[in-house]
Design an enzyme around this catalytic site. Sequence first.
Site, mmCIF file in Angstrom:
data_model
loop_
_atom_site.group_PDB
_atom_site.id
_atom_site.type_symbol
_atom_site.label_atom_id
_atom_site.label_comp_id
_atom_site.label_asym_id
_atom_site.label_seq_id
_atom_site.Cartn_x
_atom_site.Cartn_y
_atom_site.Cartn_z
ATOM 1 N N CYS A 180 17.479 -14.669 38.372
ATOM 2 C CA CYS A 180 15.980 -14.063 38.998
ATOM 3 C C CYS A 180 15.148 -15.183 38.112
ATOM 4 C CB CYS A 180 15.710 -12.764 38.208
ATOM 5 S SG CYS A 180 14.040 -12.098 38.748
ATOM 6 N N CYS A 196 15.253 -5.239 37.284
ATOM 7 C CA CYS A 196 16.157 -6.241 38.014
ATOM 8 C C CYS A 196 17.425 -6.605 37.447
ATOM 9 C CB CYS A 196 15.376 -7.350 38.202
ATOM 10 S SG CYS A 196 16.172 -8.860 38.956
ATOM 11 N N TYR A 215 0.760 -1.180 0.151
ATOM 12 C CA TYR A 215 -0.083 -0.014 -0.078
ATOM 13 C C TYR A 215 0.811 1.197 0.199
ATOM 14 C CZ TYR A 215 -3.587 3.108 1.415
ATOM 15 O OH TYR A 215 -4.571 4.299 1.483
ATOM 16 N N CYS A 247 14.138 -12.248 43.280
ATOM 17 C CA CYS A 247 15.363 -12.735 43.574
ATOM 18 C C CYS A 247 16.236 -11.871 44.619
ATOM 19 C CB CYS A 247 16.276 -12.893 42.098
ATOM 20 S SG CYS A 247 16.781 -11.439 41.455
ATOM 21 N N LYS A 275 -27.138 0.021 27.597
ATOM 22 C CA LYS A 275 -25.806 0.429 28.019
ATOM 23 C C LYS A 275 -25.251 -0.943 28.939
ATOM 24 C CE LYS A 275 -24.193 4.134 27.817
ATOM 25 N NZ LYS A 275 -24.226 5.738 27.867
ATOM 26 N N ASP A 325 -18.114 3.709 20.885
ATOM 27 C CA ASP A 325 -17.764 4.709 21.738
ATOM 28 C C ASP A 325 -16.631 5.622 21.353
ATOM 29 O OD1 ASP A 325 -17.768 5.885 24.208
ATOM 30 O OD2 ASP A 325 -16.690 4.341 25.377
ATOM 31 N N GLU A 372 -27.086 -3.151 16.815
ATOM 32 C CA GLU A 372 -25.819 -2.698 16.542
ATOM 33 C C GLU A 372 -25.120 -2.429 17.521
ATOM 34 O OE1 GLU A 372 -26.879 1.010 14.287
ATOM 35 O OE2 GLU A 372 -28.249 -0.046 12.787
ATOM 36 N N TYR A 421 -23.836 4.360 10.645
ATOM 37 C CA TYR A 421 -24.789 3.859 11.456
ATOM 38 C C TYR A 421 -26.309 4.640 11.025
ATOM 39 C CZ TYR A 421 -23.578 7.037 14.814
ATOM 40 O OH TYR A 421 -23.223 8.491 15.597
ATOM 41 N N CYS A 463 15.007 -6.627 43.933
ATOM 42 C CA CYS A 463 13.814 -7.341 43.308
ATOM 43 C C CYS A 463 13.156 -8.246 44.137
ATOM 44 C CB CYS A 463 14.596 -8.172 42.336
ATOM 45 S SG CYS A 463 13.700 -9.271 41.382
ATOM 46 N N LYS A 479 -23.123 -0.093 20.195
ATOM 47 C CA LYS A 479 -22.848 1.447 20.427
ATOM 48 C C LYS A 479 -21.505 1.764 20.440
ATOM 49 C CE LYS A 479 -25.041 4.937 23.015
ATOM 50 N NZ LYS A 479 -23.922 5.664 23.026
#
Length: 696
Positions: free
Chosen positions: A439, A433, A41, A418, A321, A124, A120, A232, A415, A122
């Site tokens: 560890c 660490c 593309y 360890c 909702k 956000d 459908e 929509y 840590c 909803k």
Amino acid sequence: MPTKQDGRPPKQRVAGLRAAIEDANYRYYVLDDPDISDAEYDSLMRELEALEDAHPELATPDSPTRRVGARATGGFAEVRHAMAMLSLSNAFSDEEVAGFVRRIEQMLGLTDPELAFSVEPKLDGLAISLRYEAGAFVQGATRGDGTVGEDVTANLCTIRAIPLKLRGSHHPKVIEVRGEVYMPKAAFEVFNERARERGERTLANPRNGAAGSLRQLDPGVTARRPLAFYAYAVGEVQGASLPDTHSATLAQLRRWGLPVSPQVEHAQGLQGLLDYYRRMGDQRDSLPYEIDGVVYKLDRYDQQNEMGYVSRAPRWALAHKFPAQERSTVVESIEINIGRTGAATPFAVMQPVQVGGVTVTKATLHNIDQVARLDVRAGDTVIVRRAGDVIPEVVRVNLERRPRGAKPWHMPSHCPVCGSAIVREEGESVARCTGGLVCAAQRKEAIVHFASRRALDIDGLGDRNIEDLIAFDCVHSIADLYALTLDDFLRMKRLADERDGRTPEVAKKGKVATRWAEKLVDAIEASKDTTLERFLYALGIPEVGEATAKALARHFGSLDALMDAGEAELTEVSDVGPIVAGHIAAFFAEHRNRGAIAALRKAGVHWQESSARLAAGGPLAGQTVVLTGTLASLGREEAKDRLEALGAKVAGSVSKKTSFVVAGEAAGSKLDKAQSLGVEIWDEAKLLALLKAHGH
Ligand code: IVH
């Protein structure tokens, strides 16, 4: 697809490229079935740009290259919507949905099962209206107060999901397409990850991402935000009549090249609505975009008209909702998690809270900077958010409810897994660490890296085997690899087969399994004989790749010399800057790592060490050498290695600072330059003599 090789006249090639790009957008955003890669593309786009640059007369305003327009000055113009952009009534319970259906039954005199709905997601994001005239996108506006919105045409043009021209034919004279601009979840995550890395502001959620991006005055900024669009509804239509139903209209929009959510469905009666609500609730986390509920719309326009509107919302539609994704709770403590590569990530341990239907007790705080930005402390009341399937995160602190004496958080010095030191190099957002070799949190990655081809090259000991060795308690540390016997491998294989429900190969084909185990034991044995640079690379010190390991080995000559070096001395090595030096010093400062190295040496891992710090104090220390032409007896790289081992710096071009030039067969301009600058010139024999004298 038109290619650079095709011999068509530019005008036709431009047309072909535009069609191919528009087609790719349509396949990607509308059909969700791309047939070319991002790279292909980009290459089509670049070719079109180049052609339009070379032939300005072929550029048109609706070309895909023209998606980024000029900056808006002094804010956005107002747009009065030809038809108001309404809002939806909300429902939060099944009873409210039943009430909605009952009202429709009564007003239309129909029974529940007769009612057909378009159902459908909803979305956000941010509602917008797109105006197409004779199939061309002419203006786009935000919802605003529903009557007057803002003209964000230039920003909308940058969104590839929005066609600049409609596909197909029989376009109305005017059509306003309504829908939602949104930021896909994955794009939101990537955006925030990058912002965090750069210490820039993060977006609180994908919705803010979409809204904030559309309100940028500079379309160049919007263009860099990964936004998408789903249609929509339609607003004003002139010069054509729409189908009889909403769902048929959406199908028509799709044919014209406008993306419609693939989650749009038909449903019949109340039960159909509630089934859809449950299914979408289950799918919510795995959808690639954020939804905060579902929308039910009576499908037939004649029924919609009969139902009409109350105040600013239609009586024929309802938003159902989902439970809120953001909730408030109290932070009990802030802890850290050690990742597979040692990164220490702070997280909040919280009083349990239901967020979007799931009980949450932990939320990520990402890194030290994020904790500082939020200023979150143990005892704080915080807003927690679940965005899709991502780990819950703390969005903000409610400072009014901060208890007295709440103390700012600091990254622990050691840590929790360890006990090694945790270090954050200057300029890095991540603290780590330093116990890379010991560890437990990092064990698997450390061993996989240690055994990899460019490290100690233990043939056959891949990811899976290492995982199983750890799972069945056969190894705890890297040095344990060297104690593994044939029986250990056979036992591991049997246990893994049992776990995965396979017929144990040991029983089935005893010989095959034994051969496999023998090979591994041999490979481990063979790996003991290695080189210092491989060993250094194998240690997995952050930022120490092969090239740096090689430079370190050459500079210090021995592991002990390297382990004793301070940060200042480390930065003398080519390739090693202050951050890398910091990582190396921190790694060797951790006595547990030194212990693990001692154990490896004790197990028999060895390499040839050059006794002294040859390079630094070598006979060619401080000299800059340039190689030119072909050397008969050694390759260019080898000559470079050997010269560097004697302390020389090997440069690519001749200058007054060059100490001497080694000229082989067919030396060219570099030799000429050396002669003109009066730089000393060596032949191959002289170089070989020097190398020989120093045992190289
Ligand atoms: S239809 C007259 N359908 O919800 C009905 N709206 O509260 C107009 N929204 O401002 C809206 N997904 O931003 C409709 N599938 C969908 C939707 C949707 C999200 C938003 C839209 C609108 C708000 C209404």
